[in-house]
Design a protein around this motif. Structure first.
Motif, PDB file in Angstrom:
ATOM      1  N   MET A  61       4.174   8.338 -13.555  1.00 13.56           N
ATOM      2  CA  MET A  61       3.949   9.465 -12.395  1.00 13.56           C
ATOM      3  C   MET A  61       3.440  10.833 -13.188  1.00 13.56           C
ATOM      4  SD  MET A  61       4.930   8.793  -9.367  1.00 13.56           S
ATOM      5  CE  MET A  61       5.638   7.513  -8.582  1.00 13.56           C
ATOM      6  N   SER A  98       0.626  13.237  -2.461  1.00 15.87           N
ATOM      7  CA  SER A  98       1.484  13.773  -3.371  1.00 15.87           C
ATOM      8  C   SER A  98       2.882  13.842  -2.852  1.00 15.87           C
ATOM      9  CB  SER A  98       1.244  15.172  -3.849  1.00 15.87           C
ATOM     10  OG  SER A  98       1.559  16.169  -2.905  1.00 15.87           O
ATOM     11  N   HIS A 139       2.674  12.038  -8.162  1.00 17.35           N
ATOM     12  CA  HIS A 139       1.710  11.280  -7.541  1.00 17.35           C
ATOM     13  C   HIS A 139       1.639  10.206  -8.751  1.00 17.35           C
ATOM     14  CE1 HIS A 139      -1.573  12.545  -9.850  1.00 17.35           C
ATOM     15  NE2 HIS A 139      -1.138  13.932  -9.770  1.00 17.35           N
ATOM     16  N   PRO A 140       1.291   9.076  -8.528  1.00 18.61           N
ATOM     17  CA  PRO A 140       1.031   8.046  -9.577  1.00 18.61           C
ATOM     18  C   PRO A 140      -0.197   8.269 -10.228  1.00 18.61           C
ATOM     19  CG  PRO A 140       1.817   7.064  -7.616  1.00 18.61           C
ATOM     20  CD  PRO A 140       1.523   8.160  -7.425  1.00 18.61           C
ATOM     21  N   ASP A 143      -4.118   7.738 -10.931  1.00 15.78           N
ATOM     22  CA  ASP A 143      -4.967   7.324  -9.978  1.00 15.78           C
ATOM     23  C   ASP A 143      -5.094   5.903 -10.324  1.00 15.78           C
ATOM     24  OD1 ASP A 143      -5.458   9.771  -9.046  1.00 15.78           O
ATOM     25  OD2 ASP A 143      -7.217   9.895 -10.287  1.00 15.78           O
ATOM     26  N   ARG A 145      -1.875   4.167  -8.742  1.00  9.16           N
ATOM     27  CA  ARG A 145      -1.420   4.306  -7.444  1.00  9.16           C
ATOM     28  C   ARG A 145      -2.260   3.170  -6.507  1.00  9.16           C
ATOM     29  NH1 ARG A 145      -0.530   8.287  -3.624  1.00  9.16           N
ATOM     30  NH2 ARG A 145      -1.288  10.112  -5.083  1.00  9.16           N
ATOM     31  N   GLU A 146      -3.430   2.728  -6.900  1.00 13.78           N
ATOM     32  CA  GLU A 146      -4.032   1.689  -6.217  1.00 13.78           C
ATOM     33  C   GLU A 146      -3.275   0.248  -6.375  1.00 13.78           C
ATOM     34  OE1 GLU A 146      -5.871   2.218  -3.617  1.00 13.78           O
ATOM     35  OE2 GLU A 146      -5.784   4.380  -4.093  1.00 13.78           O
ATOM     36  N   ALA A 184       3.704   5.655  -3.482  1.00 19.10           N
ATOM     37  CA  ALA A 184       2.487   4.800  -3.433  1.00 19.10           C
ATOM     38  C   ALA A 184       1.398   5.072  -2.457  1.00 19.10           C
ATOM     39  CB  ALA A 184       2.819   3.575  -3.482  1.00 19.10           C
ATOM     40  N   GLN A 185       1.876   5.707  -1.402  1.00 16.73           N
ATOM     41  CA  GLN A 185       1.049   5.949  -0.311  1.00 16.73           C
ATOM     42  C   GLN A 185       0.663   7.539  -0.034  1.00 16.73           C
ATOM     43  OE1 GLN A 185       1.722   3.695   3.223  1.00 16.73           O
ATOM     44  NE2 GLN A 185       3.431   2.688   2.405  1.00 16.73           N
TER      45      GLN A 185
END
Length: 674
Positions: free
Chosen positions: A270, A242, A278-279, A281, A284-285, A238-239
């Motif tokens: 993902m 990648s 990476h999640p 976009d 992710r937030e 999450a942070q």
């Protein structure tokens, strides 16, 4: 027998919904229709389905036998030459299809693409660009591109399309309208709901229209992660910009990184790239905000571990890897107010840096004289002769024209008397060092001596962003660096911008008609790692107390659910209470929540009015009594009286646990005793 790739392609075709116009137009181009577009530009907000559409178009290109080149804008170098090398077949092999996703991350290439790259495409090639930002209007208005360029802004799914997706995912009919209202036609939100499936739709609050769409969807999707280790891996993903298996191994050395990475890769929100996963976009937030609320201590600890790992890479990585790692490091704390003062994150300055070459000197000296005067230009000449490798020249991406230059000097102890006599700014830096914390044998100072961008002179810009990133990377990798200095002519403005990161030395050396502010950091005193972590601290917001995103009604229902499923291990492991702040930082969430509930019930007896309530709850949920009537008989109470004490006990228990949810255990204890 079909290959795995063919099976995946077939599955995508079966699952794909909508976008008929885009597919038809692209298929016409693939078929070689001379009237079909050559370039396709797809744009829209995060989560609208751009990447899904691109994967479908890529499958179509493969099926048509086309050579396919796929690039991800998040990992494109700032140098157009690197892009050209990566997309080489597009210029050389007829029929190649070039697809660039996340184009907003390399939007500065846009002018260069239209002017210099796309006109050189090989015969019968096609290009697809997808990003969040619409193309610049001059390209859509250019008559030369009429008929060659097809621009599409993706819209949310229609109601029929959304319902079709939910039906395919076997979401129960009675819940589809609620989910549709909740997701609002957003393809990513609907996809997450579909991935959660009917099992994720069992509790009404998951689809409450007033809740945050993606946060609640992610909660329903993830549910109870398999282990605490899986939860920590999710916190990393999450942070981090990648996440690779190697990064997981470094940040979570005590865990099985291979197992955790495989699990992350299979999560439906993902995306996989050549650098890891990476999640989405939009996801992710939401994931980061949810984790930051649910597990604030773990959130901060993982962020610090990532910073430590990136700093280690900065010190040890080959030169060509420095820029990537620096960008990932800054991504961790991109929300910090201090970075907002210093960095622009702008698409306006479409520049990339290169080392200084002899043929650049005339324009570099001219820029220096125009902005800082003839005396400063002579100092540029002096330092370019002594330390040419300290200079970076910045060129516009679309034309290659030199528009700026910077110089980051490294000066060893003892200082060269000629340097001191020639450059008043360098002399002031050494004077400050001698007066405050003298530099010793084997140490040196670094000074960002020149930052000259005439069109945006010494105001936040991409030139300053890139030069600052390089300076910080050099400081992290350097051995024996005592001081770092930065030089700005508008000392007052920059004193405010760098507050908390650099100290104003008070020195105002004069060169020609201008004075300059000198700002410093003593790396021996603070250390690069500590200095970088200050950005993380600036980005953090207090999260240990305050309003809970879960409503009181929903929370009370979650407590009752946990008690109801006390003797069903599987059901208890999936209960909603495990996803509240109450259980956020548990190492073994299931076991520790059970202990917490037992202790909370026992604590009711600390008040004489709560003794019978404690007995009723313990008999009804913990004793193993097969029915509520049996529980009443076990403690010798009429059933009506027993039920009254159960209701009283649940009210008291939910109230006490709610205080812990809001304030944590210590403040909750104070609240309950006052």
């Amino acid at each position: 027998m079909a290959s795995v790739g063919e099976r995946l392609s077939s599955a995508r075709v079966r699952a794909f919904i909508g976008r008929e116009e885009q597919l038809a137009c692209f298929d016409t181009a693939l078929a070689g229709d001379p009237q079909a577009p050559f370039a396709f530009y797809v744009f829209g907000p995060g989560g609208i389905g751009k990447s899904t559409l691109l994967r479908r178009l890529a499958d179509g290109a493969r099926t048509a036998g086309r050579l396919l080149v796929e690039l991800d804008g998040r990992f494109v170098s700032r140098d157009p030459a690197d892009f050209e090398r990566a997309a080489g077949p597009f210029l050389d092999v007829p029929g190649t299809v070039l697809i660039v996703d996340s184009f907003e991350h390399c939007q500065w290439l846009e002018s260069w693409l239209w002017h210099n790259f796309l006109p050189r495409a090989a015969e019968s090639t096609l290009v697809v660009l997808a990003g969040r930002i619409a193309p610049q209007p001059q390209w859509t208005a250019d008559p030369a591109w009429t008929g060659l360029l097809h621009v599409t802004e993706l819209e949310p799914f229609s109601e029929d399309q959304a319902l079709s997706l939910l039906a395919t995912a076997q979401i129960r009919p009675e819940l589809r309208d609620r989910v549709l209202r909740f997701a609002g036609g957003n393809p990513l939100a609907l996809s997450l709901a579909a991935a959660a499936g009917t099992a994720g739709c069992g509790r009404e609050e998951i689809w409450a229209p007033s809740a945050d769409v993606l946060r609640t969807l992610l909660t329903g999707l993830i549910g109870e992660v398999p282990t605490a280790a899986h939860r920590r891996a999710l916190e990393v993903a999450a942070q981090a910009y990648s996440t690779s298996e190697e990064l997981l191994s470094s940040v979570l050395p005590e865990e099985d990184a291979h197992l955790l990475f495989s699990w992350l890769r299979d999560l439906p929100f993902m995306e996989s790239t050549h650098r890891g996963v990476h999640p989405h976009d939009a996801a992710r937030e939401t994931l980061a905000a949810d984790l930051r609320w649910r597990a604030p201590n773990a959130f901060v600890n993982v962020r610090r571990r990532l910073a430590d790992e990136y700093l280690r890479i900065l010190r040890e990585a080959p030169e060509e890897r420095v820029w990537t790692v620096t960008d990932e490091l800054f991504f961790l704390f991109r929300d910090a107010k201090i970075l907002a003062r210093l960095r622009t994150w702008s698409r306006e300055d479409e520049v990339h840096d290169r080392p200084l070459h002899p043929e650049d000197m005339d324009v570099v000296l001219r820029m220096a004289e125009e902005t800082e005067g003839a005396e400063s230009a002579e100092l540029v000449r002096y330092w370019a002769e002594r330390q040419p490798g300290a200079f970076s020249v910045y060129r516009l991406v679309n034309t290659g024209r030199v528009v700026a230059f910077t110089a980051r000097l490294a000066l060893s102890f003892p200082p060269d008397p000629q340097d001191l006599a020639t450059d008043p700014v360098v002399a002031a830096a050494w004077e400050y060092a001698d007066a405050t914390a003298p530099v010793r044998e084997g140490e040196h100072i670094g000074i960002s001596r020149f930052t000259v961008y005439p069109e945006r002179y010494q105001v936040p810009s991409r030139v300053i962003d890139l030069s600052s990133s390089r300076a910080q990377a050099e400081s992290a990798r350097a051995r024996g660096r005592a001081f770092g200095f930065a030089v700005w002519r508008d000392a007052e403005a920059w004193a405010e911008r760098v507050k908390g990161t650099l100290s104003d030395t008070g020195a105002r050396p004069r060169v020609g008609d201008h004075t300059y502010g000198l700002f410093s950091v003593d790396w021996r005193e603070v250390g690069v790692e500590t200095w970088i972590r200050s950005f993380i601290s600036a980005a953090e917001q207090p999260v240990s107390s305050g309003p809970s995103p879960v409503s009181r009604t929903t929370f009370d229902q979650a407590v009752r659910e946990a008690l109801t499923h006390w003797r069903d291990t599987d059901a208890f492991s999936a209960c909603a209470l495990l996803r509240t702040r109450l259980a956020a930082d548990f190492t073994d969430p299931v076991a520790e929540l059970r202990t917490l509930l037992r202790e909370a019930v026992d604590e009711l007896a600390q008040d004489p009015r709560g003794v019978r309530a404690r007995d009723a709850l313990a008999a009804g949920y913990f004793s193993g009594a097969p029915t509520q009537e049996a529980a009443a008989r076990r403690i010798g109470l009429p059933f009506g009286t027993y039920r009254r004490h159960v209701r009283q006990g649940l009210d008291l228990l939910c109230g006490n646990l709610w205080q812990r949810e809001l304030h944590g255990p210590r403040e909750a204890l104070q609240c309950s005793t006052t």
